[in-house]
Every structure is written in C-alpha cells, then in structure tokens.
Enzyme design. Structure first.
Site, PDB file in Angstrom:
ATOM      1  N   HIS A 197       0.799  -1.232   0.000  1.00  0.00           N
ATOM      2  CA  HIS A 197       0.000   0.000   0.000  1.00  0.00           C
ATOM      3  C   HIS A 197       0.828   1.276   0.000  1.00  0.00           C
ATOM      4  O   HIS A 197       0.304   2.343   0.289  1.00  0.00           O
ATOM      5  CB  HIS A 197      -0.947  -0.005   1.208  1.00  0.00           C
ATOM      6  CG  HIS A 197      -1.918  -1.128   1.166  1.00  0.00           C
ATOM      7  ND1 HIS A 197      -2.501  -1.664   2.289  1.00  0.00           N
ATOM      8  CD2 HIS A 197      -2.399  -1.849   0.121  1.00  0.00           C
ATOM      9  CE1 HIS A 197      -3.309  -2.655   1.941  1.00  0.00           C
ATOM     10  NE2 HIS A 197      -3.270  -2.795   0.636  1.00  0.00           N
ATOM     11  N   GLY A 239      -0.931  -9.447  12.722  1.00  0.00           N
ATOM     12  CA  GLY A 239      -1.459  -8.114  13.020  1.00  0.00           C
ATOM     13  C   GLY A 239      -2.323  -7.499  11.954  1.00  0.00           C
ATOM     14  O   GLY A 239      -2.234  -6.297  11.693  1.00  0.00           O
ATOM     15  N   ASP A 243      -6.758 -10.941  18.717  1.00  0.00           N
ATOM     16  CA  ASP A 243      -8.204 -11.113  18.468  1.00  0.00           C
ATOM     17  C   ASP A 243      -8.451 -12.046  17.286  1.00  0.00           C
ATOM     18  O   ASP A 243      -7.636 -12.130  16.369  1.00  0.00           O
ATOM     19  CB  ASP A 243      -8.850  -9.746  18.129  1.00  0.00           C
ATOM     20  CG  ASP A 243      -8.725  -8.769  19.295  1.00  0.00           C
ATOM     21  OD1 ASP A 243      -8.867  -7.556  19.049  1.00  0.00           O
ATOM     22  OD2 ASP A 243      -8.422  -9.237  20.416  1.00  0.00           O
TER      23      ASP A 243
END
Ligand code: BV8
Ligand code: ZN
Length: 249
Positions: A124, A196, A224
């Site tokens: 990106h 991550g 998570d």
C-alpha cells in the site's frame, strides 16, 4: 515452519501497535476518530479537501517519525535476512518500520547494508513517499511538511501540480507488479505467517487464502480472532512483540 520450503509473511497495522503506531481499528474507535481512514484515504477526499488529507498524513508522518521498530519487526528482519529467497515479507503498512528494522540490522559494520531482495514488499505504498497527482514525478520526502496553506503543500517540481502521498488509497489499484509477485509467492508458499491484520482489506487479505487453497498452512498471530482465523492451521492469540521472537529466533 522448519520443514516449509517457502514462507510468505503478511503483516498489518497490528505489528506496529507495540511501537506506538495506532492501528486503523483503534483509529475508528480512538486516535483518529475525528478522521475515518475510509473517508480520508480516498482520491475523492483528496480532490475535495487536499488540505485536510495532507494534514492527516502530516500528523501520521510526525507520529511515526518518533516511533521505533519493535521486537516483532526486528525478529522478522533477522529471520527474513537469513534466507531472503524463501522467506518473503509483504506488508500492508506504510509506516516503514520493517525497513528501519532491516536497516538497523544490516547497517551493522560487517553487514554492508540491506540487499534489495531482502526488502519487504509494500502493498500500500510509503507514508514518507510523495508523488505528483498528475505526472510520474515521485520522491521520498523525510522532512516535516508544512500543510498550513495550499501553497505550502508539496507541489511537483516538473509540472507544478499539487503532489499527494505516495500511498494506495481505497478505490485505487495496487502496483500491478507488486500484486502479481504477491500472488506468485502465495501460489508457491507452503506456509503463510499472518501478523497483526484484521484481514478485511482486499486484495491483501486474499493472499493467505491463496496459500490455504494451495494446501499451505496459515499461521495467524493476532490477540483477536479475524475472518481468517477459521482457515488458519494455528492461531497464536498474543501480541506480535512477544510471539515473533519466540517463534522465529
Ligand atoms: C482495490 C494505505 C480495485 C493508505 C490502505 C467498496 C467500494 C470501493 C472499494 C471496495 C469496496 N469493497 C471492497 C473494496 C475494496 C477495498 C477494500 O478492501 N475495502 C475494505 C474497507 C472493505 N480495497 C481497495 O480499495 C484496494 N484497491 O481494491 O482496487 C478497486 C478499484 C476501484 C473500486 C473497487 C476496487 C486498496 C486498499 C488499500 C487501501 N490503503 N493503506 C493509508 O494507510 O493511509 S489500507 C489500510 O487499512 C492499511 O494499509 C491496511 O491495509 C488497512 C488496515 O488493515 P490492518 O492493517 O489489518 O489494520 P487494522 O487496524 O484493521 O487491524 C489491526 C489488527 O492487528 C487487528 O486485528 C488487531 O487485533 C491486531 N493487533 C493489535 N495489536 C496487535 C495486533 N496483532 C498483533 N500484535 C499486536 N500487538
Ligand atoms: Zn508533475
């Protein structure tokens, strides 16, 4: 991982969290709550209000400037440098912390700098990159910007047009060369280490799925669960800063 012939690593904002760089999910809840990345990191936001978009990037550049690579970046730099041919790192991050960890490692006197092949591929773009919004001019600009007026914003020295951050915005295509090489690597990898990332942004989030479809194993490092967790052979629900040194060293 020890028996894998080729390993693709994909990282996201979470690997820089322990360096003090807020993640995008946190941004939506916290740091940039006044700025929503999906609303600002777009060509139309820049056309509509270049001043606001450049102010956001200026703030992020100055914040990242004061951050340092953490134990996860450093463990990955050592591990990929040991076998750059078969351990390829693609990052969604634009903070440059992977490169800084590699430079710290390879600037050591006896190492003579980071070979191009060992550099992470940035899907990106680069937060410190600046490019012309119309012609091909592009540069790396490390000094602080002055986003106070339209005149003080960076302009192209070749054609005079307003310059923009050299990052990929939502709705913009990734660099075709980098994207092609990412899919080639994903087809060949027998392990994909995903660190991550919330695995929501496309096409980056497709890469681990390509490895899994080819029979490879996905290892996810994330405190998570994510949409990728169900397809992961192993989920390590802990911060990258503690997992990666234990896993890679
Ligand atoms: C494209 C650069 C073809 C800029 C970024 C509808 C309309 C238009 C487009 C779309 C649409 N639906 C889908 C799309 C495609 C869109 C997309 O995917 N949108 C999403 C929101 C659904 N994608 C694109 O537009 C891409 N281009 O598809 O072109 C096209 C053309 C025209 C029209 C359509 C398609 C371009 C995507 C690139 C956007 N640019 N960044 C900048 O940074 O300013 S994306 C940006 O957000 C980041 O680069 C990163 O990729 C993403 C954030 O994701 P993460 O890195 O995963 O970070 P996040 O905060 O989400 O998660 C952090 C994770 O870390 C969490 O899971 C957390 O648990 C974990 N964590 C926290 N602490 C730790 C940790 N893990 C480990 N250790 C810790 N300590
Ligand atoms: Zn120009």
């Amino acid at each position: 991982m020890r028996s894998a012939d080729r390993i693709l690593v994909l990282t996201g904002a979470g690997i820089s969290a322990e360096s003090g760089v807020p993640t995008f999910r946190e941004a939506l809840e916290g740091y940039w709550s006044r700025y929503r990345p999906e609303d600002l990191a777009t060509p139309s936001a820049f056309r509509r209000d270049p001043h606001k978009v450049w102010t956001w990037y200026h703030e992020r550049r100055e914040m990242v400037r004061d951050c340092a690579p953490n134990a996860a970046h450093r463990a990955l730099a050592r591990w990929t440098s040991a076998d750059p041919e078969r351990r390829v790192l693609f990052t969604q991050n634009v903070d440059g912390l992977h490169d800084r960890a590699l430079d710290e490692l390879n600037e050591a006197p006896h190492r003579g700098g980071t070979p191009e092949a060992a550099r992470p591929r940035t899907l990106h773009g680069d937060l410190f990159g600046v490019r012309c919004s119309t012609c091909a001019w592009k540069t790396r600009h490390l000094e602080p910007l002055d986003p106070s007026t339209l005149e003080t914003l960076p302009h192209c020295p070749d054609c005079g047009a307003l310059a923009r951050p050299a990052v990929v915005w939502f709705g913009e295509n990734l660099d075709p060369g980098i994207l092609d090489s990412a899919f080639v690597e994903a087809e060949r990898a027998s392990v994909c280490l995903v660190v991550g990332t919330s695995a929501l942004v496309q096409p980056a989030a497709l890469l681990p799925r390509v490895v899994a479809r080819g029979g490879g194993a996905v290892i996810e490092v994330n405190p998570d669960p994510t949409p990728l967790s169900a397809q992961s052979a192993v989920c390590l629900p802990a911060p990258a800063g503690s997992v990666l040194p234990a896993l890679l060293d």
